[in-house]
Structure formats: structure tokens, C-alpha cells
Enzyme design. Structure first.
Site, mmCIF file in Angstrom:
data_model
loop_
_atom_site.group_PDB
_atom_site.id
_atom_site.type_symbol
_atom_site.label_atom_id
_atom_site.label_comp_id
_atom_site.label_asym_id
_atom_site.label_seq_id
_atom_site.Cartn_x
_atom_site.Cartn_y
_atom_site.Cartn_z
ATOM 1 N N LYS A 9 0.830 -1.205 0.000
ATOM 2 C CA LYS A 9 0.000 0.000 0.000
ATOM 3 C C LYS A 9 0.874 1.268 0.000
ATOM 4 O O LYS A 9 2.094 1.192 0.208
ATOM 5 C CB LYS A 9 -0.946 -0.047 1.212
ATOM 6 N N TYR A 49 -12.284 -2.157 -3.796
ATOM 7 C CA TYR A 49 -12.810 -2.332 -2.444
ATOM 8 C C TYR A 49 -14.343 -2.236 -2.418
ATOM 9 O O TYR A 49 -14.913 -1.882 -1.379
ATOM 10 C CB TYR A 49 -12.196 -1.294 -1.500
ATOM 11 N N ASN A 112 -1.948 0.039 6.849
ATOM 12 C CA ASN A 112 -1.437 -1.232 7.368
ATOM 13 C C ASN A 112 -0.553 -1.976 6.353
ATOM 14 O O ASN A 112 -0.487 -3.194 6.342
ATOM 15 C CB ASN A 112 -2.585 -2.095 7.908
ATOM 16 N N HIS A 115 -1.878 -5.598 1.485
ATOM 17 C CA HIS A 115 -3.168 -6.245 1.232
ATOM 18 C C HIS A 115 -2.936 -7.677 0.781
ATOM 19 O O HIS A 115 -1.946 -7.956 0.099
ATOM 20 C CB HIS A 115 -3.931 -5.500 0.119
ATOM 21 N N GLU A 126 -9.447 -10.358 -7.852
ATOM 22 C CA GLU A 126 -8.444 -9.320 -7.615
ATOM 23 C C GLU A 126 -7.229 -9.448 -8.547
ATOM 24 O O GLU A 126 -6.705 -8.441 -9.013
ATOM 25 C CB GLU A 126 -8.014 -9.360 -6.137
#
Ligand code: ATP
Ligand code: MG
Length: 137
Positions: A9, A49, A112, A115, A126
Site C-alpha cells: 500500500k 474495495y 497497514n 493487502h 483481484e
């Protein structure tokens, strides 16, 4: 053999830990079969998302995911989906097990670092969302 989609990310790219994240995957028997850097558009992040559209953090999450470049990667290995999830640790880094990627590098439940797809159906969606067949080895 199983394939899964992982993302370093924007916070991971900013912290310069792309290599460290990929090294953890490689050291644990996963093979990189697709790899690219990209800066997501808001529409791309919202589509990715979409399952979280109704959640209170959706706007903030998609804002964060478009805040800088990300590394998109397809990984292959035995039990790849669970393996990546285990290596990442819990969503909230404060709750992530010692030695996981999120425990070691992440600052918050939103920022965080990484993913990973959570099931075979989401992994297929995905990987296909970011890679076409010619971009996968
Ligand atoms: P990911 O889907 O990114 O691998 P995950 O499966 O551990 O993470 P999800 O519940 O799918 O967690 O949430 C997707 C992402 O949304 C999280 O990784 C995090 O960046 C963000 N997020 C989740 N819960 C919250 C929250 N309560 N507040 C802010 N952001 C959140
Ligand atoms: Mg998830």
C-alpha cells in the site's frame, strides 16, 4: 498451486519497504508471477474495495489507497492465499502477531502496509482486476 493478489500500500512504498515485504513472501515459498507499480485512480480503488462500499471507512480507505504509488503483485504457491494472510497479520497492527508484516511495519488499522486476498473467489477477481493474462508468467 494457488494464486493470490497482494498490494504494498502507499504507506509501504513511502516507507521504502517494498523489498522487505516481497522478501518475506519469497522466503516463505511464494513466487512472484505478476508485478507492477501504479498510482490508483479513485474509481479503481473504489472498484477494488467495492465489498466495503457501505463501511464507514470506505471514503477514507479509498483516499488512502490513492495517496501515492502502490505495488501490485500476483503471488503463486501452495496455499498462497492463507500463507499471505498469515504473513501479513491482523488488520489492526496492534493486534497482529509478532513477526508479521503489519506488526513490524504498519502504523494504524488503515495504513497497514499490505493487502492480501481473503478467499479463492476474491483472489481470482483481484488478480484479474489488475493483471491481464499477458502480464502473468
Ligand atoms: P486487506 O483487504 O487490505 O488485505 P484485511 O482483509 O485485513 O485487509 P478488511 O476488513 O478487508 O481487512 O479491510 C480492508 C482495509 O480497509 C484494511 O486493510 C484497512 O486498510 C482498511 N480498514 C479496515 N478496517 C478499518 C477501520 N476500522 N478503520 C479504517 N480503515 C479500516
Ligand atoms: Mg480484506
Amino acid at each position: 498451486m494457488e494464486r493470490t493478489l497482494s498490494i504494498v500500500k502507499p504507506d509501504g512504498v513511502k516507507k521504502n519497504v517494498i523489498g522487505q515485504v516481497i522478501a518475506r513472501f519469497e522466503k516463505n515459498g511464494l513466487r512472484v508471477v505478476g508485478l507492477k507499480l501504479a498510482t490508483l485512480t479513485k474509481a479503481q480503488a473504489e472498484g477494488f474495495y467495492a465489498v466495503h462500499r457501505a463501511r464507514p471507512f470506505f471514503a477514507s480507505l479509498t483516499e488512502f489507497m490513492t495517496s501515492g504509488p502502490v505495488v501490485l503483485m500476483a503471488l503463486e504457491g501452495e496455499g498462497a492465499i492463507k500463507k499471505v494472510r498469515d504473513l501479513m497479520g491482523a488488520t489492526d497492527p496492534k493486534k497482529a502477531e509478532v513477526g508479521t508484516i503489519r506488526a513490524d511495519f504498519a502504523d494504524s488499522i488503515e495504513a497497514n502496509i499490505v493487502h492480501g486476498s481473503d478467499a479463492p473467489e476474491t483472489a481470482a477477481f483481484e488478480v484479474g482486476y489488475y493483471f491481464n493474462a499477458l502480464e502473468l508468467i
